[in-house]
Design an enzyme around this catalytic site. Structure first.
Site, PDB file in Angstrom:
ATOM      1  N   HIS A 157       0.835  -1.225   0.000  1.00 49.87           N
ATOM      2  CA  HIS A 157       0.000   0.000   0.000  1.00 49.87           C
ATOM      3  C   HIS A 157       0.861   1.263   0.000  1.00 49.87           C
ATOM      4  O   HIS A 157       0.428   2.304   0.490  1.00 49.87           O
ATOM      5  CB  HIS A 157      -0.959   0.031   1.202  1.00 49.87           C
ATOM      6  CG  HIS A 157      -1.741  -1.224   1.388  1.00 49.87           C
ATOM      7  ND1 HIS A 157      -2.987  -1.433   0.850  1.00 49.87           N
ATOM      8  CD2 HIS A 157      -1.421  -2.381   2.028  1.00 49.87           C
ATOM      9  CE1 HIS A 157      -3.418  -2.638   1.163  1.00 49.87           C
ATOM     10  NE2 HIS A 157      -2.484  -3.241   1.875  1.00 49.87           N
ATOM     11  N   SER A 278      14.758  21.544 -16.031  1.00 55.57           N
ATOM     12  CA  SER A 278      13.526  22.310 -16.155  1.00 55.57           C
ATOM     13  C   SER A 278      13.821  23.600 -16.904  1.00 55.57           C
ATOM     14  O   SER A 278      14.900  24.172 -16.768  1.00 55.57           O
ATOM     15  CB  SER A 278      12.977  22.624 -14.764  1.00 55.57           C
ATOM     16  OG  SER A 278      12.149  23.761 -14.822  1.00 55.57           O
ATOM     17  N   LYS A 284      16.372  21.872 -10.934  1.00 59.63           N
ATOM     18  CA  LYS A 284      15.630  20.615 -11.052  1.00 59.63           C
ATOM     19  C   LYS A 284      16.289  19.592 -11.963  1.00 59.63           C
ATOM     20  O   LYS A 284      16.927  19.920 -12.946  1.00 59.63           O
ATOM     21  CB  LYS A 284      14.207  20.894 -11.557  1.00 59.63           C
ATOM     22  CG  LYS A 284      13.353  21.522 -10.486  1.00 59.63           C
ATOM     23  CD  LYS A 284      11.886  21.362 -10.776  1.00 59.63           C
ATOM     24  CE  LYS A 284      11.426  19.931 -10.545  1.00 59.63           C
ATOM     25  NZ  LYS A 284      10.094  19.719 -11.078  1.00 59.63           N
ATOM     26  N   GLU A 291       9.287   8.541 -16.081  1.00 60.66           N
ATOM     27  CA  GLU A 291       7.865   8.898 -16.198  1.00 60.66           C
ATOM     28  C   GLU A 291       7.276   8.334 -17.485  1.00 60.66           C
ATOM     29  O   GLU A 291       6.133   7.870 -17.526  1.00 60.66           O
ATOM     30  CB  GLU A 291       7.703  10.423 -16.185  1.00 60.66           C
ATOM     31  CG  GLU A 291       8.067  11.049 -14.857  1.00 60.66           C
ATOM     32  CD  GLU A 291       8.144  12.575 -14.961  1.00 60.66           C
ATOM     33  OE1 GLU A 291       7.172  13.230 -14.587  1.00 60.66           O
ATOM     34  OE2 GLU A 291       9.170  13.090 -15.434  1.00 60.66           O
TER      35      GLU A 291
END
Ligand code: ARG
Length: 466
Positions: A157, A278, A284, A291
């Protein structure tokens, strides 16, 4: 193009929009190597069976060499009217070799031709997929070996559940991929029966030698039924199905890499080569490749589902619907190639943070199951032990304490047996013991993980491919 012959049964030309709808040349041109190879084998067989003259065979083979060179060197002159790669190659062959080009299509139909090209192409891609998967398996195995004894939290979970070794966790992906590789090996074996020779659907009016063509093109058998041969695309479904499961596995890997590389987890840093910056926030480092692994799976599953949609309830034999098999297959091939390259690159280059992983796995509450099991060994029924430990956890949490801060008296309030075995209670709360207590086969104790590494090495060596 409607026809390669000068005479036609039609009075009107095709509507340009119909041509655009009907044409597959934009995407099926990638089948040219298979189409040329198939035509060579077909022509040789025709001559061997006396269906065409030896001189015509030689002229056709020479013409096919020229056509192949043009295609390979990307100077093949595609014409506006070329409907698909099969017609384009035959048109060009006839331009180069002259009227003898018209003899190529004897004893063959585009219906058995297209499915033969596709079986050859799919077989090659099954082999390539198995190789790419093996490379990822090898990367996972190497990283599992390096991190065999690094504790990390295991999750259920997405809540910390029980600690495991990082090597153990990485090997979970190894085994998923081993099964994926087997699925591609199966799909490969389904591409090994030659459809060619089925003609349009009923067979051809010549005593051809399908087995000669089969062995020349690397098939191990022929499709037994000509109707099945031109109707069937289940080898494509098998490929897409293997790809869908594999992409789904990769999406779970991608998802974990996204989480693990976040500051919140801080478990790993992804290689620069597989990360983006970024456009506005200079600090970043974004896990775009991970992804995209996460996001590509439904696209591949969609292709599988779409081809099932094309095939379902389709009357035998060939229908133009079957032209819709290709884009689903080709996009899946391209997507999975990139996914496997990205996954292998990320796994090979990811750097793990031992301290962060270990700290996250040091939460004593994780030992709750181990305390319950200690009580079981002290002859307390498991359900009762579960209740006792739940009570201990509540007492500790209410008092803002850890399990090891509980006193002997507090233990006794919940279980006299536990208080009597305080020493064992305290050592069960040490991190190493939570991991090393998982001694069952396939479990996380070091001996078991090492055993698994041996199995994984053997699996990688043996392989399941051809
Ligand atoms: N481009 C077609 C396809 O991909 C080739 C077969 C055409 N056959 C036919 N009878 N129209 O399926």
């Amino acid at each position: 193009m409607r026809t390669l012959t000068a005479v036609s049964r039609f009075h009107e030309p095709q509507h340009p929009d119909f041509q655009r709808l009907n044409s597959s040349i934009a995407f099926d041109r990638r089948l040219w190597p298979q189409d040329v190879a198939q035509s060579r084998a077909h022509v040789k067989m025709l001559a061997d069976r006396g269906i065409i003259a030896v001189g015509d065979r030689d002229a056709l083979l020479a013409g096919l060499d020229d056509v192949e060179a043009e295609l390979r060197e990307q100077r093949f002159p595609f014409a506006v009217g070329d409907e698909d790669i099969h017609m384009a190659i035959e048109r060009r062959l006839t331009e180069i070799a002259g009227p003898v080009g018209g003899r190529l299509h004897a004893a063959r139909s585009r219906n058995d031709q297209v499915v033969t090209d596709l079986a050859m192409y799919t077989r090659e891609r099954c082999v390539a997929a198995q190789e790419a998967i093996a490379a990822l398996m090898a990367a996972l195995l190497a990283r599992a070996q390096e991190h065999v004894d690094w504790p990390m939290p295991g999750y259920t979970h997405l809540q910390r559940a029980q600690p495991v070794y990082l090597g153990h966790h990485l090997l979970a992906y190894f085994w998923m991929l081993a099964r994926d590789r087997s699925r591609f090996a199966f799909a490969e074996s389904e591409c090994r029966r030659l459809p060619l020779g089925a003609g349009a659907l009923a067979g051809v009016n010549f005593d051809t030698d399908r087995r000669q063509v089969a062995s020349e093109l690397g098939f191990s058998d022929v499709v037994a039924n000509s109707i099945d041969a031109v109707s069937g695309r289940d080898f494509v479904l098998d490929f897409l199905s293997a790809a869908a499961t594999c992409a789904t596995h990769l999406s779970r890997l991608g998802s974990e890499l996204v989480l693990w590389s976040s500051a919140e987890f801080g478990f790993c840093e992804l290689p620069d080569a597989w990360s983006s910056g970024s456009s506005i926030m200079p600090q970043k480092k974004n896990p775009d490749a991970a992804e995209l692994l996460r996001a590509k799976a439904p696209r591949v599953v969609g292709h599988l589902s779409a081809l099932h949609g094309v095939m379902h309830a389709l009357p035998l034999t060939y229908n133009k619907d079957l032209q819709e098999d290709k884009e689903h297959l080709f996009d899946t091939v391209d997507t999975l190639d990139l996914e496997l390259a990205a996954a292998t690159g990320m796994i090979a280059g990811v750097r793990f943070d031992r301290a962060r992983l270990s700290e996250a796995a040091a939460d004593e509450m994780i030992a709750a199951t181990d305390i319950a099991d200690l009580l079981v060994r002290l002859d307390v029924p498991f359900r009762e032990a579960h209740g006792i430990v739940a009570g201990l956890v509540r007492t500790a949490l209410d008092a803002g304490q850890t399990l090891s801060q509980l006193t002997r008296e507090q233990l006794a309030a919940h279980s006299q047996v536990l208080a009597d075995h305080e020493g064992e209670y305290r050592s069960a709360l040490e991190q190493a013991s939570w991991l090393e207590s998982k001694v069952s086969e396939g479990g996380t104790s070091l001996a078991r993980v090492r055993e698994q590494l041996d199995l994984a090495r053997a699996e990688l060596e043996v392989g399941t491919g051809s």
